[in-house]
Design an enzyme around this catalytic site. Structure first.
Site, PDB file in Angstrom:
ATOM      1  NE  ARG A  89      -3.655  -0.101   2.363  1.00 17.26           N
ATOM      2  CZ  ARG A  89      -3.962  -0.802   3.505  1.00 17.26           C
ATOM      3  NH1 ARG A  89      -3.549  -0.596   4.698  1.00 17.26           N
ATOM      4  NH2 ARG A  89      -4.907  -1.901   3.383  1.00 17.26           N
ATOM      5  NE  ARG A 158      -2.677   1.389   9.526  1.00 19.22           N
ATOM      6  CZ  ARG A 158      -3.433   0.130   9.273  1.00 19.22           C
ATOM      7  NH1 ARG A 158      -4.406   0.336   8.330  1.00 19.22           N
ATOM      8  NH2 ARG A 158      -3.503  -0.840  10.124  1.00 19.22           N
ATOM      9  CE  LYS A 221      -7.969  -0.582  11.557  1.00 18.30           C
ATOM     10  NZ  LYS A 221      -8.417  -1.192  10.601  1.00 18.30           N
ATOM     11  CE  LYS A 223      -8.173   2.729   9.207  1.00 23.86           C
ATOM     12  NZ  LYS A 223      -9.391   1.875   8.421  1.00 23.86           N
ATOM     13  CB  CYS A 437     -13.168  -4.478   0.886  1.00 21.41           C
ATOM     14  SG  CYS A 437     -13.831  -5.927   1.573  1.00 21.41           S
ATOM     15  CB  CYS A 443      -8.354  -9.694   2.064  1.00 19.97           C
ATOM     16  SG  CYS A 443      -8.386  -9.214   3.771  1.00 19.97           S
ATOM     17  CB  CYS A 482     -14.083  -9.638   7.310  1.00 18.74           C
ATOM     18  SG  CYS A 482     -12.760  -8.079   7.520  1.00 18.74           S
ATOM     19  CB  CYS A 486     -11.589  -2.272   4.432  1.00 20.53           C
ATOM     20  SG  CYS A 486     -10.457  -2.924   5.749  1.00 20.53           S
TER      21      CYS A 486
END
Length: 572
Positions: A89, A158, A221, A223, A437, A443, A482, A486
């Site tokens: 990424r 991120r 994480k 954001k 996603c 993934c 899931c 995302c």
């Protein structure tokens, strides 16, 4: 970050690491994200990175180890190791990319990334299908184009998002520049990245290698996003830290500050839930960096380091209380917040086709379904990048803007698109408001299909809309493979999260502009049940809606779902 108030950490994060979560001990012993990554890259016996710790550490470097899940069972039967490959990424603040950078990305994708690129929901690029031997060539190639993958993943801040609407002209440019400045400020400062990927020598220094993050970085994480009203394309309330731009006659004045958003949750764990960010005040432009430092400091020092399921900032806020968190942020900043300024969001999508700005430049938004740039689109965009004099801008809706086009260059761009992709603007209104996603086959967290399945499901939903005379009705649809979310499914009017192959949780009632969470209607159901529920709800919407009413608002008013007023009540 070098502010002495940040170096003086208010809690001793090295205390009794064995009493904290295993990831905290792993980060502490990693030598600032070095681990044994360099040695693992040299192992030719396996296509993987052998150390489980290194697999986690590489996320801080923007890299996920994955395997081809379509082949997993067959390779297991043949007693072969999984078909390991990697996702990379890119760090791309605000989604802005130059033509020269685009050409380098294109070259690397063709050579090392299976001739495909993904545009993500956080305005950046992902390479998939990357083999271990191609990791360094890609990262070094990105470096040649002044790009990197630092902190694109991991327990750190991120990639920083920013509203991409170029029609806002200079005002947008100010906000985008601030997003870039914050991104460069908040990334880890460890020299491990340069040593492992660029071959730099280990440099001795008396200065702290991570003056802000320390040896254990953040609990999870984090954001950050910048929104420019009236567009909420970045879903600012889904960010851990959101800055909502407030302008006046003289230009950008500052930002309303929203904290504690986050989409992730875990099925069968009611203590986990999505949350929308809470607006806590206003800061002028010259206090943005100090505000970001203070907010991240609070999460660094008080976030849960024992239970990773509850380590996001949203849980820190709900556990400590919003007023306490706000007061602590103000104490670290050294100044109180001003009262939040009035603002309003009226859109969250992209403006398609050609748009112009007062500076005489033109901007062409291309619809890229689910962000997948296949070889046909790559060919077209490579031809455009070779003569383009502006920029490319990735949108949070997985689309692409060819920005800053001169009037004399428009016909050439149109000709290239017509030659390579004549139907690029012909996606339906429903598809223009849909996000998915990647999920299978790459993934490792995916439980069900998403990107590959959503177009087929939309075919069937479009038929329901057509039967009810609603073909042109905009409805937001988000699908994730899931529950991690995302694609930000928990604020969609129709949200779907994978539970098992062919099975999904169905959510209704989100706000069209990202201002309200939705609620689960049915759990673990397949396509027939999904379509049955949607057919009934859409049919009622067609018959009973009020003028100008959005589908999500209707489902609440009509009693199809109860409104979620706070994240903590999402699972009630």
């Amino acid at each position: 970050m070098t502010d002495t108030t940040l170096i003086d950490r208010s809690r001793d994060l090295s205390q009794s690491l064995e009493r904290l979560g295993p990831d905290e001990a792993m980060k502490d012993r990693s030598n600032y994200l070095r681990g044994s990554i360099a040695e693992g890259l040299l192992d030719r016996i396996t296509g993987a990175v052998p150390s489980a710790d290194d697999v986690k550490l590489m996320k801080f470097h923007g890299i996920y180890q994955q395997d081809d899940r379509d082949l997993r069972d067959e390779r297991r039967r043949q007693k072969l190791e999984p078909a390991y490959q990697f996702m990379i990424r890119v760090r791309l603040p605000g989604g802005v990319c130059t033509p020269a950078q685009w050409l380098k990305l294109d070259e690397l994708a063709r050579r090392h990334g299976g001739e495909t690129l993904r545009l993500t929901t956080r305005q950046t690029f992902q390479f998939h299908w990357v083999l271990k031997d191609s990791l360094r060539p890609i990262i070094q190639g990105l470096h040649e184009a002044l790009l990197d993958t630092v902190a694109a993943c991991g327990d750190d801040s991120r990639g920083v998002m920013c509203t991409v609407n170029p029609q806002s002209s200079r005002f947008h440019a100010e906000v985008a520049a601030m997003a870039k400045r914050v991104s460069d400020h908040v990334i880890p400062k460890t020299r491990a990245y340069h040593e492992i990927w660029y071959g730099s020598e280990l440099a001795a220094s008396s200065e702290a290698e991570e003056p802000f993050y320390g040896r254990t970085y953040l609990p999870r994480k984090f954001k950050i996003g910048f929104a420019l009203p009236p567009s909420n394309d970045i879903d600012v309330y889904a960010q851990d830290l959101g800055f909502i731009a407030i302008g006046g006659a003289a230009g950008l004045e500052g930002f309303n500050v929203a904290i504690g958003g986050g989409m992730g949750r875990t099925d069968q764990a009611p203590e986990t839930y999505p949350r929308l960010a809470s607006v806590i005040g206003f800061v002028p432009v010259d206090r943005v960096i100090a505000c970001a430092d203070a907010v991240m400091t609070v999460q660094r020092d008080y976030g849960d380091r024992k239970d990773r399921q509850r380590a996001r900032f949203k849980y820190t806020i709900d556990d400590k209380g919003l007023n306490w968190i706000k007061a602590e942020i103000e104490r670290i900043m050294g100044l109180p917040f001003e009262n939040a300024r009035p603002c309003d969001f009226t859109s969250n999508g992209d403006s398609y086709g050609w748009n112009s700005t007062p500076d005489g430049r033109h901007h062409r938004t291309l619809i890229v379904e689910n962000g997948r740039l296949d070889l046909t689109l790559l060919d077209a965009l490579r031809d455009i990048a070779r003569t383009h004099h502006g920029t490319f801008r990735l949108t949070p809706n997985q689309n692409l803007i060819i920005a800053g086009v001169r009037s004399e260059d428009r016909p050439a761009i149109d000709a290239i698109l017509a030659e390579h992709f004549p139907d690029i603007d012909h996606l339906s209104v429903l598809r223009r408001n849909a996000i998915a996603c990647v999920a299978f086959p790459t993934c490792g967290l995916a439980m069900a299909e998403s990107e590959r399945y959503l177009p087929k499901l939309l075919d069937r939903i479009e038929a329901i809309l057509a039967d009810n005379g609603l073909t042109d009705e905009p409805i937001t649809v988000r699908m994730s493979g899931c529950p991690n979310g995302c694609s930000r499914p928990y604020i969609a009017e129709i949200g779907l999260t994978g539970r098992a192959p062919g099975k999904y949780n169905l959510y209704l009632g989100g706000g069209f502009h990202g201002e309200r969470l939705n609620r689960m209607v049915r759990e673990n159901i397949g396509e027939p049940a999904i379509l049955e529920i949607l057919a009934e709800a859409i049919g009622r919407f067609a018959r009973e809606r009020e003028p100008g009413e959005h589908f999500g608002d209707f489902t609440i008013r009509a009693g199809i779902v109860r409104e979620v007023t706070e994240g903590r009540h999402f699972n009630d």
